[in-house]
Design a protein around this motif. Sequence first.
Motif, mmCIF file in Angstrom:
data_model
loop_
_atom_site.group_PDB
_atom_site.id
_atom_site.type_symbol
_atom_site.label_atom_id
_atom_site.label_comp_id
_atom_site.label_asym_id
_atom_site.label_seq_id
_atom_site.Cartn_x
_atom_site.Cartn_y
_atom_site.Cartn_z
ATOM 1 N N ALA A 12 -7.671 -11.596 -11.783
ATOM 2 C CA ALA A 12 -7.813 -10.434 -12.594
ATOM 3 C C ALA A 12 -8.585 -9.345 -12.298
ATOM 4 O O ALA A 12 -8.290 -8.213 -12.538
ATOM 5 N N MET A 13 -9.687 -9.532 -11.697
ATOM 6 C CA MET A 13 -10.705 -8.554 -11.346
ATOM 7 C C MET A 13 -10.117 -7.731 -10.156
ATOM 8 O O MET A 13 -10.338 -6.577 -10.040
ATOM 9 N N MET A 14 -9.647 -8.486 -9.179
ATOM 10 C CA MET A 14 -8.903 -7.737 -7.978
ATOM 11 C C MET A 14 -7.723 -6.979 -8.711
ATOM 12 O O MET A 14 -7.805 -5.732 -8.059
ATOM 13 N N ILE A 15 -6.973 -7.204 -9.587
ATOM 14 C CA ILE A 15 -5.897 -6.327 -10.118
ATOM 15 C C ILE A 15 -6.228 -5.198 -10.979
ATOM 16 O O ILE A 15 -5.842 -4.134 -10.814
ATOM 17 N N ALA A 16 -7.526 -5.389 -11.643
ATOM 18 C CA ALA A 16 -7.998 -4.490 -12.321
ATOM 19 C C ALA A 16 -8.327 -3.462 -11.433
ATOM 20 O O ALA A 16 -8.536 -1.905 -11.661
ATOM 21 N N TYR A 17 -9.073 -3.729 -10.391
ATOM 22 C CA TYR A 17 -9.886 -2.785 -9.204
ATOM 23 C C TYR A 17 -8.481 -2.100 -8.631
ATOM 24 O O TYR A 17 -8.596 -0.828 -8.642
ATOM 25 N N GLU A 18 -7.344 -2.807 -8.313
ATOM 26 C CA GLU A 18 -6.302 -1.954 -7.585
ATOM 27 C C GLU A 18 -5.516 -1.146 -8.676
ATOM 28 O O GLU A 18 -5.064 -0.110 -8.294
ATOM 29 N N ARG A 19 -5.677 -1.402 -9.919
ATOM 30 C CA ARG A 19 -5.285 -0.419 -10.952
ATOM 31 C C ARG A 19 -6.192 0.747 -11.067
ATOM 32 O O ARG A 19 -5.748 1.810 -11.285
ATOM 33 N N HIS A 66 -0.692 -5.043 -0.826
ATOM 34 C CA HIS A 66 -0.900 -5.526 -2.148
ATOM 35 C C HIS A 66 -1.511 -4.505 -3.071
ATOM 36 O O HIS A 66 -1.316 -4.416 -4.410
ATOM 37 N N LYS A 67 -2.156 -3.464 -2.646
ATOM 38 C CA LYS A 67 -2.368 -2.394 -3.684
ATOM 39 C C LYS A 67 -1.517 -1.544 -4.173
ATOM 40 O O LYS A 67 -1.111 -1.189 -5.261
ATOM 41 N N GLN A 68 -0.509 -1.347 -3.225
ATOM 42 C CA GLN A 68 0.770 -0.932 -3.796
ATOM 43 C C GLN A 68 1.584 -1.781 -4.449
ATOM 44 O O GLN A 68 2.460 -0.981 -5.393
ATOM 45 N N TRP A 69 1.698 -2.928 -4.274
ATOM 46 C CA TRP A 69 2.494 -3.725 -5.205
ATOM 47 C C TRP A 69 1.828 -3.802 -6.570
ATOM 48 O O TRP A 69 2.687 -3.863 -7.521
#
Length: 279
Positions: A12-19, A66-69
Amino acid sequence: METVDNFTNDSAMMIAYERSLESQRPDALFQDPYAAALAGSKGEQLSENFGNGAKMFGFPLWPQFHKQWTAVRTRFIDDRVEEHAPNLTQLVNLGAGMDTRPNRMPAYAAFARSMEVDMEVVNTSKAKIFSKFLSSPASHCPVENVDLDFLDKEKSLASELGQRGFDATVPSLFLSEGLIMYLGAEGKVKLLGDVSAVAAVGSVLVLQFMDATGSDAAKENPAVLNSALSQEEARKELGERGWGDFQFFAFGDDALNFGRFQGDKPSLSFSFCVCKKLS
C-alpha cells in the motif's frame, strides 16, 4: 516527522508513492495530493525494489514498468467510478489500502456511502496519517472504514458491511485493486464468493487480477499460480455466482494503456475484469 513505517502492508505504501510520482508529472493521468504523505519513507525503496524484477514480469528493458502500471490502473478505476457513480448509490472498496478516491474524486458525491474494507492495522494507520498530516482531506461522501482480514474464516464480508450500514438490497459498485493476487488459492475463491453474496442484481465489479498464463513469474515461482486467476477461471467462478456482461483488459490494450505502455504485447499479468451482477 512520524510516518507510517509501522504499517504492515508494504504494498500500500509502494502504490501511494507511485501515485505521488504520477501526480508530479505535467501530463499526469490523475492528481492525488495525499499520496506522498501516505507513502511513508519506505514507499520509494519498495518501488525501486519491485522495478528490479521487471524481467520476471516480461519487461527486461523497462524497470519503470510498475510505476506506469500504477498510473494506468489508477486512472482506469477512476474512469469506472465516474462511469458508474450516477447509477449506483454505494461503493465498496475491497482491500482499500491507502486509497484516497473519496477525498480526491468529486464523483464520490453521488454515493450515499463508501465502504473502505481492509485489515484493522491498515485502516488505523491511514486514519492516523489523514488526521495528522493532511490539510483538508474531507471526503465527498460518507466513508465507513470496515476492518476485515479477507482470510479470516470467522468473520464474513456480509456481516462486517452490515454492521456499518451497507444495504445489500441496492446495486453497488465493488472495487478490488491489488488484492486478490495476495489471497492464495482458497482465498481468491472465497473473495469472489463473499462479494457475490452481498452484491445485489445490477451491481458492478471492477476486479484487478493477475493472469499467469505464459508468465515467467509463474515459472520461476509456482506459488504465483495459487494466487493467479485466468480469464477462463474468472468467468467461470463469477458466472456461477450470477455475474455476466464480462469485459477483460490487459495492460497494453487500448483501454488499459493511456500512452504509457512500452512492452511488445499486452501483459496478462496485469489485468482487469469488469462485470455486472445479473442474477
